[in-house]
Design a protein around this motif. Structure first.
Motif: not given
Length: 439
Positions: A254-262
């Protein structure tokens, strides 16, 4: 039991304050977005809906309730709060990950007991009402019965409530883990069928946060959201630096923490992500594109030493921001105390949050972000009368301050900074008086 019934139309007299639009983030001039109607009447019809406002007294067919000299606001909307964590509020000396293991998880284990879950839900919702919060987005526990108890208690009180069973299948005590992805999905599907869209209740798909869900469980949660666009989703994101580093280890692609959810399909217009302290510009662009909102939890961020949320950057990026207590990491259910902490957080970041920005985010702004603008958050005709009556000043310090304020913003900011649940006189939910201060 209700203290009044919506079958009787009534009118509240007082200083009415609500919003017609989003105010500029740091602008002190109220402008057209702020609607202040001093010494006006708020008309509530027999169905519990607001019929309108007016300066002149209504005719004798309306029961008149005189609150001259008091402030009348839409009920607050708390967009991120943990019902079982009333048990651990104001616990000493831990950052986020230690907090979970030391305080939160042991408290939540007790909610496997239906009696504990039921009493906890009733106590929690009554506490919200006693603090002027009439609607909320709430974390239950992993136990199906804990979500059922919240739905039942909210239905009995007529409250707008968004909740769901927590999803966790790793990195937590065994007593708080779903047996497997399939069983967790069955619990969610059953709760959705029984409660989602019933009265004022809505279901939120609720992965606690990325570290406590396997990729398979997150994928299941995303599939639930894609199958029914009316469902909400609630979780945590980028709250604490150690948490962010842990997510990077668990999800290296994942690119970032938020990207996990995306990647899991969890970002959409009904997604509520608490905190967002450690987001970057790319994350904010993703949030803007998805329509997801950040539930700013200033009291919790300060209490747990998590960091300073950059509200100004979020606003500039077009990200919806609401305000939340995050009890029990947060130290009070009082939205005024949380708004004052929000002002302090922004001040530490070199910004100044106006009272208008804060109050809007806790009323109309939250309603808009949740897709509930036709129901709550303002005094527009046809909305349900979720309304709170407040004293402008309680105690000699606040009274002295109120005597010398200059202008409307200074008056409202002083109220925001010096008031709390002690100022609440009464709270109405859909036109029914559900709280009244003891005389």
């Amino acid at each position: 039991m209700p203290l009044a019934t919506p079958q009787e139309k009534f009118a509240l007299r007082g200083d009415l304050l609500d919003f017609t639009a989003a105010p500029a983030w740091a602008e002190l001039d109220p402008g057209s977005a702020v609607r202040f109607q001093p010494d006006h009447w708020l008309l509530v019809d027999e169905t519990g809906r607001i019929q309108g406002t007016q300066a002149e007294a209504p005719d004798e067919s309306w029961r008149q309730i005189d609150h001259r000299g008091r402030l009348i606001l839409p009920g607050f909307i708390d967009t991120h709060v943990h019902a079982p964590q009333l048990d651990v509020i104001a616990s000493y000396g831990a950052e986020l990950l230690d907090w979970l293991n030391t305080y939160t998880f042991p408290a939540e284990c007790r909610y496997a007991d239906p009696a504990v879950a039921r009493l906890g839900a009733e106590r929690f919702l009554d506490a919200l009402l006693a603090h002027g919060t009439t609607a909320a987005v709430v974390f239950a526990t992993v136990h199906k019965v804990s979500a059922e108890a919240l739905f039942e208690a909210a239905q009995a009180r007529g409250m707008r409530l968004i909740t769901g069973k927590v999803l966790m299948d790793r990195n937590a005590p065994a007593a708080l883990l779903d047996a497997d992805v399939a069983s967790a999905e069955r619990d969610c599907v059953d709760l959705i069928a029984r409660w989602h869209g019933v009265g004022r209740l809505s279901y939120a798909v609720t992965p606690r946060f990325a570290p406590t869900s396997t990729p398979a469980q997150l994928a299941m949660a995303g599939a639930l959201c894609r199958a029914d666009a009316s469902l909400y989703m609630q979780t945590h994101v980028a709250e604490n630096r150690a948490e962010v580093a842990w997510v990077a280890e668990l999800f290296p692609d994942a690119r970032s923490y938020l990207d996990v959810y995306a990647r899991a399909g969890l970002l959409h217009p009904r997604a509520v992500l608490a905190h967002g302290v450690w987001l970057d510009d790319a994350d904010r662009a993703v949030l803007k594109a998805s329509g997801a909102q950040i539930a700013f939890s200033p009291s919790s961020n300060l209490f747990l030493g998590s960091g300073l949320f950059d509200w100004a950057a979020a606003a500039e990026a077009g990200v919806a921001v609401s305000v939340a207590s995050d009890v029990g990491g947060g130290s009070s259910l009082s939205m005024q105390r949380n708004l004052l902490d929000g002002y302090k957080v922004q001040a530490l970041a070199g910004q100044r949050m106006s009272a208008w920005a804060g109050l809007h985010a806790a009323t109309r702004g939250a309603a808009e972000a949740l897709g509930l603008i036709g129901e709550i958050g303002h005094f527009g005709a046809g909305t349900l009368a979720d309304v709170c009556v407040w004293d402008w000043a309680v105690g000699p310090v606040a009274a002295a301050r109120a005597e010398v304020v200059r202008g409307l913003h200074e008056r409202v900011f002083a109220w925001m900074g010096l008031s709390d649940e002690r100022n609440l006189h009464s709270a109405y939910v859909a036109g029914v008086e559900r709280f009244r201060r003891a005389s």
